[in-house]
Scaffold this active site. Structure first.
Site, PDB file in Angstrom:
ATOM      1  N   GLU A  47      35.115  32.630  44.583  1.00 26.40           N
ATOM      2  CA  GLU A  47      35.549  31.942  43.371  1.00 26.40           C
ATOM      3  C   GLU A  47      34.370  31.330  42.617  1.00 26.40           C
ATOM      4  O   GLU A  47      34.327  31.367  41.382  1.00 26.40           O
ATOM      5  CB  GLU A  47      36.574  30.857  43.709  1.00 26.40           C
ATOM      6  CG  GLU A  47      37.935  31.389  44.109  1.00 26.40           C
ATOM      7  CD  GLU A  47      38.592  32.211  43.008  1.00 26.40           C
ATOM      8  OE1 GLU A  47      38.355  31.930  41.809  1.00 26.40           O
ATOM      9  OE2 GLU A  47      39.344  33.138  43.333  1.00 26.40           O
ATOM     10  N   GLN A  52      31.774  32.833  35.376  1.00 26.97           N
ATOM     11  CA  GLN A  52      30.761  33.351  34.435  1.00 26.97           C
ATOM     12  C   GLN A  52      30.220  34.725  34.829  1.00 26.97           C
ATOM     13  O   GLN A  52      29.206  35.159  34.298  1.00 26.97           O
ATOM     14  CB  GLN A  52      29.585  32.372  34.306  1.00 26.97           C
ATOM     15  CG  GLN A  52      29.961  30.938  34.016  1.00 26.97           C
ATOM     16  CD  GLN A  52      30.510  30.749  32.610  1.00 26.97           C
ATOM     17  OE1 GLN A  52      30.239  31.546  31.720  1.00 26.97           O
ATOM     18  NE2 GLN A  52      31.268  29.698  32.416  1.00 26.97           N
ATOM     19  N   GLY A  91      22.672  34.267  37.992  1.00 24.82           N
ATOM     20  CA  GLY A  91      22.587  33.317  36.891  1.00 24.82           C
ATOM     21  C   GLY A  91      23.379  32.044  37.152  1.00 24.82           C
ATOM     22  O   GLY A  91      24.025  31.893  38.182  1.00 24.82           O
ATOM     23  N   TYR A  92      23.295  31.109  36.200  1.00 22.18           N
ATOM     24  CA  TYR A  92      23.969  29.814  36.334  1.00 22.18           C
ATOM     25  C   TYR A  92      23.712  29.246  37.738  1.00 22.18           C
ATOM     26  O   TYR A  92      24.625  29.043  38.543  1.00 22.18           O
ATOM     27  CB  TYR A  92      25.467  29.947  36.052  1.00 22.18           C
ATOM     28  CG  TYR A  92      25.773  30.419  34.658  1.00 22.18           C
ATOM     29  CD1 TYR A  92      25.862  29.512  33.606  1.00 22.18           C
ATOM     30  CD2 TYR A  92      25.939  31.777  34.383  1.00 22.18           C
ATOM     31  CE1 TYR A  92      26.132  29.950  32.309  1.00 22.18           C
ATOM     32  CE2 TYR A  92      26.197  32.212  33.085  1.00 22.18           C
ATOM     33  CZ  TYR A  92      26.294  31.302  32.055  1.00 22.18           C
ATOM     34  OH  TYR A  92      26.554  31.738  30.780  1.00 22.18           O
ATOM     35  N   CYS A 202      46.795  41.729  30.186  1.00 20.93           N
ATOM     36  CA  CYS A 202      46.841  40.787  29.062  1.00 20.93           C
ATOM     37  C   CYS A 202      45.410  40.465  28.617  1.00 20.93           C
ATOM     38  O   CYS A 202      44.947  39.328  28.662  1.00 20.93           O
ATOM     39  CB  CYS A 202      47.584  39.526  29.480  1.00 20.93           C
ATOM     40  SG  CYS A 202      48.121  38.501  28.091  1.00 20.93           S
ATOM     41  N   CYS A 209      50.511  45.717  26.348  1.00 19.64           N
ATOM     42  CA  CYS A 209      51.854  45.141  26.450  1.00 19.64           C
ATOM     43  C   CYS A 209      52.876  46.132  26.991  1.00 19.64           C
ATOM     44  O   CYS A 209      53.850  45.727  27.638  1.00 19.64           O
ATOM     45  CB  CYS A 209      52.303  44.614  25.085  1.00 19.64           C
ATOM     46  SG  CYS A 209      51.229  43.307  24.429  1.00 19.64           S
ATOM     47  N   CYS A 212      53.019  45.744  30.726  1.00 15.91           N
ATOM     48  CA  CYS A 212      53.216  44.386  31.239  1.00 15.91           C
ATOM     49  C   CYS A 212      54.616  44.223  31.834  1.00 15.91           C
ATOM     50  O   CYS A 212      55.612  44.524  31.172  1.00 15.91           O
ATOM     51  CB  CYS A 212      53.004  43.362  30.123  1.00 15.91           C
ATOM     52  SG  CYS A 212      53.243  41.653  30.662  1.00 15.91           S
ATOM     53  N   CYS A 218      57.839  37.440  26.905  1.00 17.07           N
ATOM     54  CA  CYS A 218      56.633  36.984  26.205  1.00 17.07           C
ATOM     55  C   CYS A 218      56.947  36.705  24.734  1.00 17.07           C
ATOM     56  O   CYS A 218      57.311  37.616  23.980  1.00 17.07           O
ATOM     57  CB  CYS A 218      55.532  38.043  26.319  1.00 17.07           C
ATOM     58  SG  CYS A 218      54.005  37.615  25.468  1.00 17.07           S
TER      59      CYS A 218
END
Length: 382
Positions: A47, A52, A91-92, A202, A209, A212, A218
């Site tokens: 996670e 990012q 990164g980050y 989505c 759609c 979905c 929706c």
């Protein structure tokens, strides 16, 4: 404040949504390494990495990271430099630093056992409301609302909410909806289904759609407003920067500096790097331009490191982005001649420096562009 109750569905509709989402996920959910485990450590690492970063990019990093730090105790025992080296390229880098610090706290405060409570999880460095919910539901199968980029978009469209999803009202609505969706059993499967549907169906542009499983529930689909929802903030203006990265050579070694805690890529090692104000992102490197660049680089090296160099040459250019900045990085190589007498006092205020061979640099954490330059100097890439 806008009344959010008008947007929230009735309990019967929520029950139908849960059933259809789970059925769709069992048939269409992707097989990913972190979905094959209930180990909270592995789920937590995945996670944090996925923040990012795309799933495709994370998979090899995830597998290498776990091979190097297979349990939370191994991560807690590692140095920050070791963790940053394993994180290199993602990164980050504050994510990697927080990951290690949280591992230390899990071992010290919770005796190596992952907490199940949302408050306890959120008390750890780098774990916010969403990540805490993901760990709690995926690892322990306990109810926990989740709102992240993919589910935020999905929720807005399902509810037909065209306001700002990140202001106070929007956040309150989406978290309330996420909480209402939570079942008492199999919460992890439902949350995985929500994230997968948001990611794969989505989508931000041209949502699928017709594929979905909950399109009949929706409101955005019913109103044909799925392409205008969620509300989008104006993107920040992109700033163009020019920087120089200088490989100062002395025999078989190069001068590198560890970046300070208040700088970009804190804790990483890099060749001396600084901004170049009098060259634009479009300036051509003609003979005159190179002469001007060389003079600027020499002056900056004297000012910041108090070293004299010769034989400056432009090796390559690297174009890259950091948040809202687009950077043109001019990579130069030169030969060290001598240092000035006041070097020690100047260097001590700018971070630790060291002379390292290219082979030794392979063991140090470097930002992606620094590693690219090192690979070019080593002949690993042209």
């Amino acid at each position: 404040m806008e009344d959010i109750q008008q947007f929230l569905p009735e309990d019967q509709q929520v029950t139908v949504l849960r059933r259809r989402l789970k059925a769709w996920f069992r048939k269409h959910g992707r097989s990913l390494p972190w979905r094959e485990t209930r180990d909270p450590y592995q789920i937590w690492v995945s996670e944090i990495m996925l923040q990012q970063t795309t799933v495709k990019a994370v998979v090899p990093y995830f597998e290498r990271f776990l091979a190097r730090f297979p349990q939370v105790e191994a991560l807690a025992a590692a140095s920050e430099e070791e963790v940053l080296q394993a994180w290199e390229g993602l990164g980050y880098y504050s994510r990697g630093r927080n990951l290690r610090q949280a591992a230390v706290e899990i071992c010290e405060r919770f005796h190596g056992e992952f907490p199940k409570g949302l408050d306890d999880l959120q008390s750890l460095p780098g774990i916010g409301r969403y990540t805490a919910g993901a760990i709690r539901s995926f690892a322990f199968d306990l109810p926990a609302p989740i709102v992240e980029a993919n589910t935020l978009r999905l929720y807005c469209r399902l509810l037909g909410y065209d306001g700002d999803p990140r202001d106070r009202t929007g956040e309150r609505l989406l978290w309330s909806f996420a909480e209402r969706l939570q079942p008492q059993r199999n919460a992890g499967e439902l949350n995985q289904a929500l994230m997968e549907l948001g990611s794969q169906v989505c989508t931000p542009a041209s949502p699928l759609c017709d594929q979905c499983p909950v399109s009949s529930h929706c409101r955005a689909f019913a109103d044909s407003s799925q392409n205008s929802i969620p509300w989008k903030r104006e993107r920040p203006k992109v700033t163009q920067l020019v920087e120089a990265s200088v490989a100062i050579r002395s025999g078989e070694t190069y001068l590198v500096r560890q970046r300070q805690s208040d700088k970009r890529w804190a804790g990483m090692w890099d060749f001396p790097r600084f901004g170049i104000a009098d060259i634009s992102s479009r300036t051509r490197m003609t003979r005159q331009g190179l002469k001007k660049l060389s003079a600027t680089v020499r002056d900056e090296l004297v000012r910041t490191l108090q070293v004299e160099v010769e034989n400056l040459e432009l090796v390559t250019e690297i174009r890259h982005s950091v948040t809202r900045y687009r950077i043109r990085l001019l990579c130069l190589r030169c030969d060290f001649t001598h240092e000035m007498e006041t070097a020690d006092s100047t260097r001590s205020s700018g971070g630790e420096i060291a002379w390292k061979t290219l082979r030794e640099l392979e063991e140090l954490p470097m930002p992606r562009t620094g590693r690219q330059f090192e690979n070019i100097l080593s002949g690993k890439q042209s």
